[in-house]
Write a protein that holds these residues in place. Structure first.
Motif, short mmCIF file in Angstrom:
data_model
loop_
_atom_site.label_atom_id
_atom_site.label_comp_id
_atom_site.label_asym_id
_atom_site.label_seq_id
_atom_site.Cartn_x
_atom_site.Cartn_y
_atom_site.Cartn_z
N VAL A 106 7.54 -8.34 -3.71
CA VAL A 106 8.24 -7.06 -3.54
C VAL A 106 8.15 -6.24 -4.82
O VAL A 106 8.01 -5.01 -4.79
N ALA A 107 8.19 -6.92 -5.96
CA ALA A 107 8.17 -6.22 -7.25
C ALA A 107 6.76 -5.96 -7.77
O ALA A 107 6.58 -5.12 -8.65
N ASP A 108 5.76 -6.67 -7.25
CA ASP A 108 4.39 -6.57 -7.77
C ASP A 108 3.45 -6.14 -6.65
O ASP A 108 3.13 -6.93 -5.75
N ALA A 145 -0.62 -6.87 -2.21
CA ALA A 145 -1.93 -6.44 -1.71
C ALA A 145 -2.82 -7.65 -1.41
O ALA A 145 -3.63 -7.61 -0.47
N GLU A 146 -2.67 -8.74 -2.17
CA GLU A 146 -3.42 -9.95 -1.87
C GLU A 146 -3.03 -10.50 -0.51
O GLU A 146 -3.87 -10.95 0.27
N LEU A 147 -1.73 -10.49 -0.20
CA LEU A 147 -1.28 -10.96 1.10
C LEU A 147 -1.85 -10.10 2.22
O LEU A 147 -2.26 -10.60 3.27
N VAL A 148 -1.90 -8.79 2.01
CA VAL A 148 -2.44 -7.88 3.01
C VAL A 148 -3.93 -8.15 3.23
O VAL A 148 -4.41 -8.19 4.37
N GLU A 149 -4.66 -8.38 2.15
CA GLU A 149 -6.09 -8.65 2.27
C GLU A 149 -6.35 -9.93 3.05
O GLU A 149 -7.22 -9.98 3.92
N HIS A 150 -5.59 -10.98 2.76
CA HIS A 150 -5.77 -12.24 3.48
C HIS A 150 -5.41 -12.07 4.95
O HIS A 150 -6.06 -12.65 5.83
N ALA A 151 -4.40 -11.27 5.25
CA ALA A 151 -4.02 -11.05 6.64
C ALA A 151 -5.12 -10.33 7.40
O ALA A 151 -5.35 -10.60 8.59
N GLU A 152 -5.83 -9.42 6.75
CA GLU A 152 -6.91 -8.70 7.42
C GLU A 152 -8.02 -9.65 7.85
O GLU A 152 -8.74 -9.37 8.81
N GLY A 153 -8.14 -10.78 7.16
CA GLY A 153 -9.16 -11.75 7.55
C GLY A 153 -8.89 -12.39 8.90
O GLY A 153 -9.79 -13.02 9.48
N PRO A 177 10.45 -0.88 -0.30
CA PRO A 177 9.66 0.22 -0.90
C PRO A 177 8.34 -0.22 -1.53
O PRO A 177 7.31 0.43 -1.31
N GLY A 178 8.33 -1.28 -2.35
CA GLY A 178 7.09 -1.69 -3.00
C GLY A 178 6.01 -2.06 -2.01
O GLY A 178 4.90 -1.48 -2.00
N PRO A 179 6.24 -3.05 -1.13
CA PRO A 179 5.24 -3.39 -0.11
C PRO A 179 4.90 -2.22 0.81
O PRO A 179 3.76 -2.10 1.24
N LEU A 180 5.89 -1.37 1.10
CA LEU A 180 5.61 -0.23 1.97
C LEU A 180 4.57 0.69 1.35
O LEU A 180 3.70 1.22 2.05
N GLY A 198 -4.19 4.70 4.72
CA GLY A 198 -4.81 6.01 4.54
C GLY A 198 -4.19 7.05 5.44
O GLY A 198 -3.00 7.00 5.77
N GLU A 199 -4.99 8.01 5.87
CA GLU A 199 -4.50 9.09 6.74
C GLU A 199 -4.59 8.63 8.20
O GLU A 199 -5.61 8.78 8.86
N ASP A 200 -3.52 8.03 8.69
CA ASP A 200 -3.49 7.54 10.06
C ASP A 200 -2.38 8.25 10.82
O ASP A 200 -1.19 7.95 10.64
N PRO A 201 -2.71 9.19 11.70
CA PRO A 201 -1.68 9.98 12.38
C PRO A 201 -0.87 9.16 13.39
O PRO A 201 0.19 9.60 13.83
N ASP A 202 -1.37 8.00 13.79
CA ASP A 202 -0.68 7.19 14.79
C ASP A 202 0.31 6.20 14.16
O ASP A 202 0.79 5.30 14.84
N MET A 203 0.60 6.36 12.88
CA MET A 203 1.44 5.39 12.20
C MET A 203 2.41 6.11 11.27
O MET A 203 2.05 7.05 10.57
N THR A 204 3.66 5.68 11.31
CA THR A 204 4.65 6.18 10.38
C THR A 204 5.18 5.03 9.54
O THR A 204 5.00 3.85 9.90
N PHE A 205 5.83 5.35 8.44
CA PHE A 205 6.29 4.33 7.51
C PHE A 205 7.77 4.56 7.19
O PHE A 205 8.19 5.71 7.02
N SER A 206 8.51 3.47 7.12
CA SER A 206 9.95 3.60 6.91
C SER A 206 10.49 2.34 6.25
O SER A 206 9.92 1.25 6.39
N ALA A 207 11.59 2.50 5.54
CA ALA A 207 12.29 1.36 4.96
C ALA A 207 13.46 0.93 5.82
O ALA A 207 14.25 0.07 5.43
N SER A 208 13.58 1.51 7.02
CA SER A 208 14.73 1.24 7.90
C SER A 208 14.26 0.80 9.28
O SER A 208 13.26 1.30 9.81
N TRP A 209 15.00 -0.14 9.88
CA TRP A 209 14.71 -0.61 11.23
C TRP A 209 15.41 0.21 12.30
O TRP A 209 15.25 -0.04 13.49
#
Length: 639
Positions: free
Chosen positions: A426-428, A433-441, A489-492, A500-511
């Motif tokens: 969360v802080a780094d 980003a490493e976790l995101v890259e591995h998930a994409e695999g 916030p950090g991971p978001l 990137g520029e994806d119109p079909d996706m929004t981002f939020s810190a709230s459920w």
């Protein structure tokens, strides 16, 4: 992060039979396969799609068995993927489809005829009517459209892909190709256009310099190049540097080690046209593993030592000044790395007794530090670097605190870092980003997600976890409303940048305001307490949820399972989670299992509803698996 655009395919196990065998050259045999399972077919009630290979460098995994009993090592076919179960006799080899004609259901595979590996041996003895099982391709790489010219480079194993490129022309741009063959008879006719040029280089298969030298002779054309190369892994190191020198962006570079020059290959193993003969692509054996050498490599990477000498050797004094370290200390580190083949020291004599200006006692010249063979691989291979620098390395380092952890001190990671792994990522941003890259695999297994009725209807859906973007992409056509990515916030910020520029996706810190919560690989980096907290948060936010997690080990890599379990113990403080423990955590947070769907590779989608009455969100199918007591695993597979 991933830099290439991929088209993901459902993973299907197929049986084919040999239609004919033709020797394209004295060194390469073409086996034409056919069979009903190259088209759409039904297996045990599951409807499976027809074979497709849209990209010139696709690959399929051929399946063999060391004892000849192939059927005993086949993966389990799921509705939208495959599940590899552990096997001591399974042998897999990756090959590029040379040609596929869907009209007559014919698939050509080209085999280099040397060595005694399972694929080469099978091809030498192949006869019409013989059986062959394979799976894939799992994805296809899209060649960027903004390409002004193309550079192709490879050895004999790359010829099927290079030949396909010329014939299919994924981009209308002039091509410069370099092909290294070990015998003049290996040359083939290629569909070369008037604006193209091909150079054939005859060199030994183990020659690491011939291909790179020929690539260096290619005269660049104006504009942005697309660089594709495949060959023995170490022969490609200089080719990677050449791609950088040509100004090709990472999105326009695709360089893969198809095989590794190892002792077994030298004695006669497979060199597969299409991919590495065995093991993880691009990660060679031979990298140092003893603790002292491991720490030396880690220090070199973190200091920037290897990158500093990547383009040529430097004097110790100048290098020490650039790195901000003492020259004598640098010489000690360099000596240790030289012994392991990571660095090469030129000039000077003796070892660590040099003076602070880099001069070695008694030497007439200043020693210069350059890369050794293994150092070149570490510089160019990001996956190899992760073994020494990055989250995987940090997890290994945390094991130093394992004795204190096992006697009640909490996770070894928390003892070493004074925070849990979740708090760390969360802080780094780099760690997350490493976790995101591995998930994409794992994107190929997510193709089965849209089949569930849970996505139907105008449901407001929020998704979280390192795999959020990969799942969102898989669901794009199945979900009627835009998805909201929810994270701290950090991971978001990491996920927003990756999307990137994806119109079909929004981002939020709230459920707030969502009806379905989806967590993708969100539990694996959390302790049990943190996992319960997230699951409880999801329960408060939505009446239904989907967990996407790896609940059983991957059967293709049993050798690493014991080490991975120990790393999990040190990282999270508990033994690796099983499906039962994950579902127990969900039950403790107020969830009931509505359905479980195996996606492949040990990954499942677990559909949850709250233990209080909730809206019907899956019809009759959602009731399956609802009978067991909360926390009890549901059905292992779809009926």
């Amino acid at each position: 992060m991933a830099h290439h655009t991929l088209v993901v395919h459902p993973l299907v196990l197929r049986q084919a039979r040999v239609e004919r065998v033709v020797d394209v050259t004295p060194r390469m045999r073409r086996v034409t396969l056919t069979g009903e399972q190259l088209g759409a077919f039904t297996s045990e009630g599951v409807e499976l799609p027809a074979f497709a290979s849209p990209a010139f460098d696709d690959h399929v995994k051929l399946i063999f068995a060391s004892d000849g009993d192939v059927r005993s090592v086949l993966p389990l076919q799921l509705p939208h993927g495959i599940e590899w179960e552990p096997s001591e006799t399974r042998q897999g080899r990756d090959y590029t489809p040379r040609r596929y004609d869907p009209g007559i259901r014919e698939l050509d595979l080209d085999f280099v005829l040397h060595g005694e590996g399972p694929a080469a041996s099978w091809a030498r003895g192949a006869r019409p009517g013989d059986e062959l099982w394979f799976a894939g391709p799992k994805s296809s790489t899209v060649v960027p459209a903004d390409v002004d010219w193309v550079l192709l480079a490879g050895d004999e194993t790359a010829l099927p892909a290079i030949a396909r490129f010329f014939e299919e022309r994924p981009v209308a741009a002039p091509v410069r190709a370099v092909v290294a063959v070990s015998d003049p008879e290996a040359r083939q006719e290629l569909a070369v256009g008037q604006a193209d040029a091909v150079e054939w280089v005859v060199a030994d298969a183990g020659d690491e310099t011939a291909l790179a030298a020929a690539v260096g002779r290619v005269e660049p054309l104006p504009g942005t190049p697309y660089v594709w190369a495949a060959a023995e892994s170490r022969s490609l190191l200089a080719v990677r540097r050449r791609a950088r020198a040509l100004g090709a962006p990472k999105s326009h570079v695709n360089i893969t080690g198809y095989w590794h020059l190892r002792d077994e290959e030298a004695r006669g193993g497979d060199a597969a046209p299409g991919r590495a003969a065995a093991g993880a692509p691009g990660v060679s054996v031979g990298l140092p593993s003893p603790p002292v050498e491991w720490f030396a490599v880690r220090a070199a990477l973190r200091l920037g030592l290897l990158d500093a000498v990547a383009d040529g050797a430097l004097g110790i004094g100048a290098l020490a000044a650039r790195l901000g370290v003492g020259a004598a200390s640098l010489r000690v580190l360099a000596d240790a790395l030289t012994a392991g083949g990571i660095l090469a020291i030129e000039g000077g004599e003796g070892t660590a007794g040099g003076s602070e200006d880099g001069e070695t006692a008694g030497a007439g010249e200043e020693a210069r530090i350059g890369l050794g063979r293994l150092g070149e691989e570490l510089v160019e291979n990001e996956h190899a670097r992760e073994r020494f620098d990055g989250m995987a390395a940090d997890q290994v380092l945390a094991l130093a605190a394992l004795p204190e952890a096992m006697t009640g001190g909490g996770p070894a990671w928390r003892i070493a870092h004074r925070s849990t792994l979740r708090q760390t990522v969360v802080a780094d941003a780099d760690e997350y980003a490493e976790l995101v890259e591995h998930a994409e695999g794992a994107a190929s297994v997510f193709s089965g997600l849209p089949a569930s009725p849970v996505w139907r209807g105008p449901r407001r859906i929020a998704v979280t976890g390192p795999g959020a973007l990969a799942v969102a992409e898989a669901l794009r056509a199945a979900v009627d409303t835009p998805l909201t990515v929810v994270e701290e916030p950090g991971p978001l910020g990491v996920l927003r940048e990756a999307a990137g520029e994806d119109p079909d996706m929004t981002f939020s810190a709230s459920w707030d305001g969502h009806e379905l919560a989806v967590a993708v690989f969100a539990l694996a980096h959390r302790t049990d307490g943190e996992a319960r907290e997230l699951l409880a948060q999801l329960r408060e936010a939505a009446p239904a949820a989907v967990l996407v997690e790896q609940l059983t080990p991957d059967g293709l890599s049993p050798a690493s399972r014991a080490h991975g379990a120990l790393v999990d113990l040190g990282t999270l403080g508990d033994p690796p989670r099983t499906a039962e423990t994950v579902l127990n955590l969900a039950a403790e947070a107020g969830w009931r299992v509505a359905a479980r769907r195996k996606l492949g590779w040990g990954i499942e989608a677990v559909e949850l509803v709250g233990t209080e009455p909730s809206p019907d969100w899956g019809g009759a199918e959602s009731a399956r698996g609802a009978g067991p007591h909360p926390g009890t695993p549901g059905p292992d597979r779809e009926s």
